[in-house]
Design a protein around this motif. Structure first.
Motif, PDB file in Angstrom:
ATOM      1  N   LEU A   1       0.848  -1.178   0.000  1.00 15.80           N
ATOM      2  CA  LEU A   1       0.000   0.000   0.000  1.00 15.80           C
ATOM      3  C   LEU A   1       0.894   1.243   0.000  1.00 15.80           C
ATOM      4  O   LEU A   1       2.005   1.218   0.546  1.00 15.80           O
ATOM      5  CB  LEU A   1      -0.930   0.002   1.209  1.00 15.80           C
ATOM      6  CG  LEU A   1      -2.014  -1.087   1.207  1.00 15.80           C
ATOM      7  CD1 LEU A   1      -2.920  -0.926   2.413  1.00 15.80           C
ATOM      8  CD2 LEU A   1      -2.834  -1.057  -0.073  1.00 15.80           C
ATOM      9  N   PRO A   2       0.420   2.343  -0.596  1.00 20.10           N
ATOM     10  CA  PRO A   2       1.313   3.487  -0.840  1.00 20.10           C
ATOM     11  C   PRO A   2       1.380   4.518   0.274  1.00 20.10           C
ATOM     12  O   PRO A   2       1.810   5.646   0.038  1.00 20.10           O
ATOM     13  CB  PRO A   2       0.684   4.108  -2.099  1.00 20.10           C
ATOM     14  CG  PRO A   2      -0.781   3.857  -1.936  1.00 20.10           C
ATOM     15  CD  PRO A   2      -0.880   2.508  -1.267  1.00 20.10           C
ATOM     16  N   PHE A   3       0.960   4.156   1.487  1.00 27.63           N
ATOM     17  CA  PHE A   3       0.955   5.120   2.580  1.00 27.63           C
ATOM     18  C   PHE A   3       1.867   4.682   3.713  1.00 27.63           C
ATOM     19  O   PHE A   3       2.111   3.495   3.909  1.00 27.63           O
ATOM     20  CB  PHE A   3      -0.450   5.272   3.172  1.00 27.63           C
ATOM     21  CG  PHE A   3      -1.463   5.812   2.208  1.00 27.63           C
ATOM     22  CD1 PHE A   3      -1.249   6.993   1.539  1.00 27.63           C
ATOM     23  CD2 PHE A   3      -2.632   5.119   1.977  1.00 27.63           C
ATOM     24  CE1 PHE A   3      -2.189   7.495   0.655  1.00 27.63           C
ATOM     25  CE2 PHE A   3      -3.580   5.611   1.099  1.00 27.63           C
ATOM     26  CZ  PHE A   3      -3.353   6.794   0.432  1.00 27.63           C
ATOM     27  N   GLU A   4       2.336   5.668   4.472  1.00 29.59           N
ATOM     28  CA  GLU A   4       2.916   5.356   5.763  1.00 29.59           C
ATOM     29  C   GLU A   4       1.792   4.863   6.671  1.00 29.59           C
ATOM     30  O   GLU A   4       0.655   5.316   6.567  1.00 29.59           O
ATOM     31  CB  GLU A   4       3.546   6.603   6.396  1.00 29.59           C
ATOM     32  CG  GLU A   4       4.816   7.086   5.729  1.00 29.59           C
ATOM     33  CD  GLU A   4       5.466   8.195   6.540  1.00 29.59           C
ATOM     34  OE1 GLU A   4       5.540   8.055   7.770  1.00 29.59           O
ATOM     35  OE2 GLU A   4       5.877   9.191   5.926  1.00 29.59           O
ATOM     36  N   PRO A   5       2.077   3.908   7.560  1.00 31.68           N
ATOM     37  CA  PRO A   5       1.034   3.431   8.473  1.00 31.68           C
ATOM     38  C   PRO A   5       0.384   4.572   9.237  1.00 31.68           C
ATOM     39  O   PRO A   5       1.064   5.396   9.849  1.00 31.68           O
ATOM     40  CB  PRO A   5       1.806   2.502   9.420  1.00 31.68           C
ATOM     41  CG  PRO A   5       2.984   2.049   8.614  1.00 31.68           C
ATOM     42  CD  PRO A   5       3.359   3.229   7.753  1.00 31.68           C
ATOM     43  N   GLY A   6      -0.943   4.643   9.172  1.00 30.45           N
ATOM     44  CA  GLY A   6      -1.684   5.668   9.892  1.00 30.45           C
ATOM     45  C   GLY A   6      -1.765   7.009   9.200  1.00 30.45           C
ATOM     46  O   GLY A   6      -2.366   7.940   9.723  1.00 30.45           O
ATOM     47  N   LYS A   7      -1.150   7.135   8.032  1.00 31.19           N
ATOM     48  CA  LYS A   7      -1.175   8.411   7.308  1.00 31.19           C
ATOM     49  C   LYS A   7      -1.655   8.166   5.882  1.00 31.19           C
ATOM     50  O   LYS A   7      -1.336   7.168   5.269  1.00 31.19           O
ATOM     51  CB  LYS A   7       0.210   9.051   7.283  1.00 31.19           C
ATOM     52  CG  LYS A   7       0.778   9.365   8.661  1.00 31.19           C
ATOM     53  CD  LYS A   7       2.158   9.991   8.557  1.00 31.19           C
ATOM     54  CE  LYS A   7       2.723  10.294   9.933  1.00 31.19           C
ATOM     55  NZ  LYS A   7       4.078  10.899   9.839  1.00 31.19           N
ATOM     56  N   ASN A   8      -2.404   9.110   5.344  1.00 31.18           N
ATOM     57  CA  ASN A   8      -2.850   8.965   3.957  1.00 31.18           C
ATOM     58  C   ASN A   8      -2.909  10.308   3.239  1.00 31.18           C
ATOM     59  O   ASN A   8      -3.707  10.501   2.335  1.00 31.18           O
ATOM     60  CB  ASN A   8      -4.213   8.254   3.881  1.00 31.18           C
ATOM     61  CG  ASN A   8      -5.273   8.935   4.726  1.00 31.18           C
ATOM     62  OD1 ASN A   8      -5.137  10.097   5.102  1.00 31.18           O
ATOM     63  ND2 ASN A   8      -6.330   8.206   5.014  1.00 31.18           N
ATOM     64  N   GLU A   9      -2.057  11.243   3.638  1.00 32.51           N
ATOM     65  CA  GLU A   9      -2.024  12.534   2.966  1.00 32.51           C
ATOM     66  C   GLU A   9      -0.902  12.610   1.937  1.00 32.51           C
ATOM     67  O   GLU A   9      -0.860  13.537   1.139  1.00 32.51           O
ATOM     68  CB  GLU A   9      -1.890  13.654   3.992  1.00 32.51           C
ATOM     69  CG  GLU A   9      -3.108  13.740   4.918  1.00 32.51           C
ATOM     70  CD  GLU A   9      -3.060  14.957   5.826  1.00 32.51           C
ATOM     71  OE1 GLU A   9      -2.270  15.859   5.527  1.00 32.51           O
ATOM     72  OE2 GLU A   9      -3.828  14.997   6.798  1.00 32.51           O
ATOM     73  N   CYS A  10       0.034  11.676   1.961  1.00 31.71           N
ATOM     74  CA  CYS A  10       1.073  11.566   0.945  1.00 31.71           C
ATOM     75  C   CYS A  10       1.149  10.112   0.499  1.00 31.71           C
ATOM     76  O   CYS A  10       0.982   9.201   1.313  1.00 31.71           O
ATOM     77  CB  CYS A  10       2.441  12.012   1.469  1.00 31.71           C
ATOM     78  SG  CYS A  10       2.558  13.779   1.796  1.00 31.71           S
ATOM     79  N   ILE A  11       1.356   9.899  -0.763  1.00 33.51           N
ATOM     80  CA  ILE A  11       1.490   8.538  -1.257  1.00 33.51           C
ATOM     81  C   ILE A  11       2.913   8.316  -1.746  1.00 33.51           C
ATOM     82  O   ILE A  11       3.585   9.245  -2.185  1.00 33.51           O
ATOM     83  CB  ILE A  11       0.477   8.224  -2.375  1.00 33.51           C
ATOM     84  CG1 ILE A  11       0.670   9.145  -3.578  1.00 33.51           C
ATOM     85  CG2 ILE A  11      -0.936   8.308  -1.865  1.00 33.51           C
ATOM     86  CD1 ILE A  11      -0.244   8.808  -4.738  1.00 33.51           C
TER      87      ILE A  11
END
Length: 346
Positions: free
Chosen positions: A296-306
């Motif tokens: 998955l293209p996110f840091e764990p717990g974050k989804n504002e940057c891919i």
């Protein structure tokens, strides 16, 4: 949730665009199935009957116990005629080994005795969610109803088909088509590592078609992810499976989340209402990102940057960023995805 589905590769960073949220209606659809899926007990190979007997230990009258003794604890299902009482599911199907056990059911291999057709039998515990269909005299389990809708003629080859179903007081059994030589997309990618964009495009095209079919039948799958997609190994054709988290499509917002948390869109994680179409596109974008990177293209717990691997083409980066726009109204529709330049490369 499968291991590694929330991993990421920090190769290229792209900030997601932000803008105003969609307007919300006063009436909202509230879902009873919420939170993380509950793991069911693993079923032994002694058969489906043992599974049902072990999960439905309720008080019974002497008459009920006498009937159970006579039928040797086989799975009982209502017959078409109420005068006939109960019939055994194993009169119609030969039940084989367990294929899978997950949060929303246990799946067995099976053979339909009448014509030797391969089937899969999915056993799920009743949760009280039902729906009404014009051709059914009584309310039926929600998952059954959704699958009946997507299985009606003309069916979609990219969506698994419901062949039959039955129920007991405590469980529902869905009889599904069982393709030969297949594995879920998550395993397919993990075993092969990086795959080329032509094959990724082939998978994405089919998945869009499957989701368009669901939308045309007013069905919201709500749990699109690689492990809910089967790949036919001889043809690389796919089939969307597992409608256990699904619901009917609503124009109003859903308030409570049902599905895999790692694939939930930002508006859902921030406790705002979420809508079916933007959510579907978000999960499709995450699935496509997993196909081309294995993560998955996110840091764990974050989804504002891919995080996009450096080998991904500029056109595919553009499509991924579009599908994964932070604001739901900025995401494309399924038809727009099919018109994207990356989808039409030769």
């Amino acid at each position: 949730m499968e291991q590694d589905e929330d991993s990421h590769q920090q190769l290229s960073t792209v900030s997601l665009p932000r803008s105003g949220r969609p307007s919300k209606t006063d009436e909202k659809k509230k879902i009873k199935l919420v939170g993380e899926a509950i793991k069911r007990p693993i079923v032994t190979l002694q058969g489906l009957q043992v599974f049902l007997a072990s999960t439905s230990q309720s008080s019974k009258t002497d008459k009920e116990e006498e009937v159970e003794d006579k039928v040797d604890n086989n799975l009982l299902v209502p017959s078409v005629s109420s005068d006939q009482g109960f019939v055994y599911v194993d009169e119609k199907y030969q039940i084989g080994e367990q294929l899978a056990n997950g949060g929303l059911g246990t799946i067995f291999e099976g053979i339909r005795k009448s014509d030797k057709q391969r089937v899969a039998l999915k056993v799920v515990e009743k949760n009280g969610e039902t729906m009404i269909l014009p051709d059914e005299p009584d309310p039926i389990p929600l998952e059954v109803g959704l699958m009946k809708l997507v299985s009606r003629h003309p069916a979609c080859p990219q969506v698994i088909q419901l062949l039959d179903w039955c129920e007991t007081d405590t469980h529902v059994v869905l009889v599904l088509e069982r393709p030969e030589l297949c594995q879920n997309l998550h395993t397919f990618i993990k075993q092969r590592g990086r795959i080329g964009e032509p094959l990724a495009r082939h998978f994405c095209y089919q998945l869009v078609r499957a989701l368009q079919h669901c939308e045309s039948r007013e069905v919201f799958h709500r749990d699109v992810k690689p492990s809910n997609i089967l790949v036919l190994l001889t043809t690389n054709e796919i089939k969307l499976i597992d409608f256990g988290c699904g619901d009917l499509h609503e124009e109003t917002a859903y308030e409570e989340f049902c599905g895999t948390k790692a694939y939930a869109p930002p508006e859902c994680l921030k406790n705002h209402g979420y809508y079916s179409s933007p959510t579907t596109v978000w999960t499709l974008g995450l699935t496509l990102a997993f196909i081309v990177s294995g993560h998955l293209p996110f840091e764990p717990g974050k989804n504002e940057c891919i995080f996009i691997p450096s080998h991904v083409s500029q056109e595919l980066q553009d499509l991924l960023c579009w599908c994964l726009c932070y604001e739901p109204e900025d995401r494309p529709g399924l038809e727009e995805i099919l018109l994207h330049p990356w989808m039409n490369e030769k």
